[in-house]
Design an enzyme around this catalytic site. Sequence first.
Site, mmCIF file in Angstrom:
data_model
loop_
_atom_site.group_PDB
_atom_site.id
_atom_site.type_symbol
_atom_site.label_atom_id
_atom_site.label_comp_id
_atom_site.label_asym_id
_atom_site.label_seq_id
_atom_site.Cartn_x
_atom_site.Cartn_y
_atom_site.Cartn_z
ATOM 1 N N GLN A 72 44.264 34.938 40.587
ATOM 2 C CA GLN A 72 44.933 35.612 39.609
ATOM 3 C C GLN A 72 46.006 36.320 40.102
ATOM 4 O OE1 GLN A 72 42.588 35.668 36.201
ATOM 5 N NE2 GLN A 72 44.850 34.939 35.787
ATOM 6 N N SER B 88 40.723 40.928 41.216
ATOM 7 C CA SER B 88 40.236 40.270 40.036
ATOM 8 C C SER B 88 39.114 39.247 40.528
ATOM 9 C CB SER B 88 41.461 39.273 39.550
ATOM 10 O OG SER B 88 40.808 38.399 38.546
ATOM 11 N N THR B 89 37.897 39.236 39.755
ATOM 12 C CA THR B 89 36.998 38.335 40.175
ATOM 13 C C THR B 89 37.111 37.189 39.466
ATOM 14 O OG1 THR B 89 35.654 40.064 40.639
ATOM 15 C CG2 THR B 89 34.532 38.173 40.302
ATOM 16 N N HIS B 90 38.493 36.425 39.424
ATOM 17 C CA HIS B 90 38.832 35.192 38.705
ATOM 18 C C HIS B 90 38.734 34.173 39.884
ATOM 19 C CE1 HIS B 90 39.990 37.911 35.134
ATOM 20 N NE2 HIS B 90 38.532 38.002 35.277
ATOM 21 N N ASN B 91 38.282 33.757 40.692
ATOM 22 C CA ASN B 91 38.256 32.802 41.640
ATOM 23 C C ASN B 91 38.045 31.439 40.976
ATOM 24 O OD1 ASN B 91 36.415 35.177 42.675
ATOM 25 N ND2 ASN B 91 37.958 34.599 44.210
#
Lengths: 257, 573
Positions: B334, B501-504
């Site tokens: 992100q 962000s933990t949007h891998n």
Amino acid sequence: MAKDQSQKPQDESRRRFLKYSGTAIGGVVVGGVIGGIIGSSLKKTDKEEKPANPETPAPSSDRDYNQALMFFTQDQFLITEAASERIYPMDELGPGAKELGVAFFIDHQMASAYGINSRDYMSPPFYPSEVSQGYQLSFKRKELLALGLDALNEYSTDTYNKPFTKIAPEEQDAVLTAFEKNEVKLKGVPAAAFFNLLHNLTIEGVYSDPLYGGNKNMAGWKMRNYPGNQMSYYDVIEKEEFIKMEPLSLHDHLELG
Amino acid sequence: MANKLPKVNVVIVGMGWVGGIIAAELTKAGHNVVGLERGKSRGTQDYYHVHDELRYATRYELMQDLSKETITFRNTEKIRALPMRTYGSFLMGDGLGGAGVHWNGQYYRFLPYDFEIYTKTVERYGKSKIPEGMTLRDWGITYGELEPYFVKYEQMAGISGDKELPEHVSQMSKPFPTGPMKQTPGMKLFTESAKKLGYHPYNIPSANLSEAYTNPDGIERAACQYCGYCERFGCEYGSKADPVVTVLPVALQTGKFELRTFSNVTEIIHDGKKATGIKYVNVPTGEEYMQPADVVILAGYVFTNVRLLLVSKLGQPYDPKSDTGSVGRNYAYQVNGASTAAFYEDREFNMAMGAGALGSCIDDFNGDNFDHSSLNFLHGANIRFTQAGLRPIQYQPTPAGTPKWGKSFKQATLHNANRVLSIAGQGACMPYRHHYLDLDPEYKDALGIPLIRMTFDFEQQDIELVKFIARKTKEIADGMGATTTQMNDVIKQYNIVPYQSTHNTGGTIMGSDPKTSVVNNYLQMWDADNVFICGASNFPHNGGYNPTGVVGALAYRTAEGVGKYLQKGGSLV
């Protein structure tokens, strides 16, 4: 002022009120109006009670037996207290790290699983790294902190002929700045990593729930009008004006048996 | 030697959103399902003392224990990857419900453009618009095809939102089941300013319930209390939709679902064409089990899904040098960093109050909703103001130039604690040939299995995107009546230390070409038709949104695919 409060006995009426109001009962959805009521009525209670018995000596049961050392030597404790106070000093707005119990917080944290990095990946091999790759040293936090505190003392003795706790506040700032900028080379202590750890621990000690030994009497929260552990803001979330609330801690929420 | 267990219909690896949704759907349809979760069981009763920033937010109570397993990271292939020893950039969940427990609850469908990004980009700008090395892919599914599955997720979770969304955001066949969240003064200021500029603000769709809700499965949940403890926390009220309070009870009620916690899957057993089952370790005892199954579903986080395929030698590992293979391809993230802080000298806001998905946003500069002809980047960002509840350890607001400690630091943070509204962009992340996941050659987990290795950096595309989006955040912030505004429009090298962000995303991407994708649009593996892989690991790129909405829709799509497969077998496309 905050010191006076720390000597004050536990306010039983406050506890009863919280229990009665329902905020301390788990699982029950409570309307945000309770948060508001608690805030205003507690403020009143505080004001009314202060003049009632200001000189009553604290009964022994109110001594804080939690304030004792689990990890530090007394010297390390005093250096931590002095250094954290420079990072978060007392001023006209309120107490600093020392009065907030931050050094006790740090001591207790270093004796905990966090101090030995129990949930971090600490397996070898350790290689030189890029900044973008984060912490890559084999030091555990408690080792890094203890070595760093010794180095603070050694550096101030080398520079000012006095240990860290005996030099002037401005000199303490200069020593800490040298560590922050990684200008100190002592016994392989990673100076900036040590400073970062001390800095983070200080902020945590100022603002974590008082159950951990810092943020004494929630004075850290009060300075920034942080309401702590409230169950609900349902009825006030839309308000235009700023709402000051007496903060609540997890202790206020405890309901055993 | 592993203990061999009796064969089951379906085994699911991971009990987060994906595992929970698929378990509920399949068991309702009469199939027997075993769900494996490597962490512990938990429920709302575990969160009675959850309002504890130190324990949950900065000691990562709900996250994976990195001493047992982490990832390794490098910016480029030229340097040695090193383990992520402590948490920073992103947080992997652990335990029942997975990362679905500690999320904020921000729900987005992604834009139609996202699913056909290659085709639509070429149509509008020509092939030359896509820079060398950017591996843009269509997803093999269109927004229209995925739309019914978004609806399913929304009805299940009780998504709270506006009756209609702006036309360039989402065409919805059914409105959100509950109305929008309450509006705070900050949200109103954002909305008014954005409207004045001619943009199209709307309330962030929320999985924190705006009102009490009973879903189609009969699950009742209470309204959000705006307590300000969502991200990194579990919800003690069950108001924030998570798998533990929505889909898992439904699966358990059928009597056809067996949940096994503390079960860490280490390998997919297969013959090169089909999986025969999986191997797992019972975490407390260290005993190994072999669980035969007709269908294996990988429902772990991005890294788990990719790693299990690679260590099991299932599928073709991606090789960036020859640009062949698929497993590990198109890792994306992100692109945050574009933001403007609005400082108010004359008023304070109740910033401790909030909910994870409380906020307002615009998509006027997201996807291809604006003309990129003269711009040096593709895609864009959702620009928003959120009021998630700001907590005092993690949030130290200071104007630029304030020292990091000492008296002036203290005074600036105390003064500004409730005086700053931040407008920020959540930027899309495009895939590149040299951004990928593979196995680390050196570092291993507690069981001796290689860690996943991430090779990733920000590109010129990201730097340009942040610069552009930042100016838009400033434009909006400048119209919000603040005393001063300060813009951040610079990102540099990707650094794994600060939380971002933990949007891998990516690594087991979906598509219509078996050569460059791992799964088809039923999330069925091209190389083994009884293996389904679902999660953000399916994303060929990451959009300018939080990913959970799409993950949820894909999980419903997967459940349908598995149902079809159990009936007729073979490839579903």
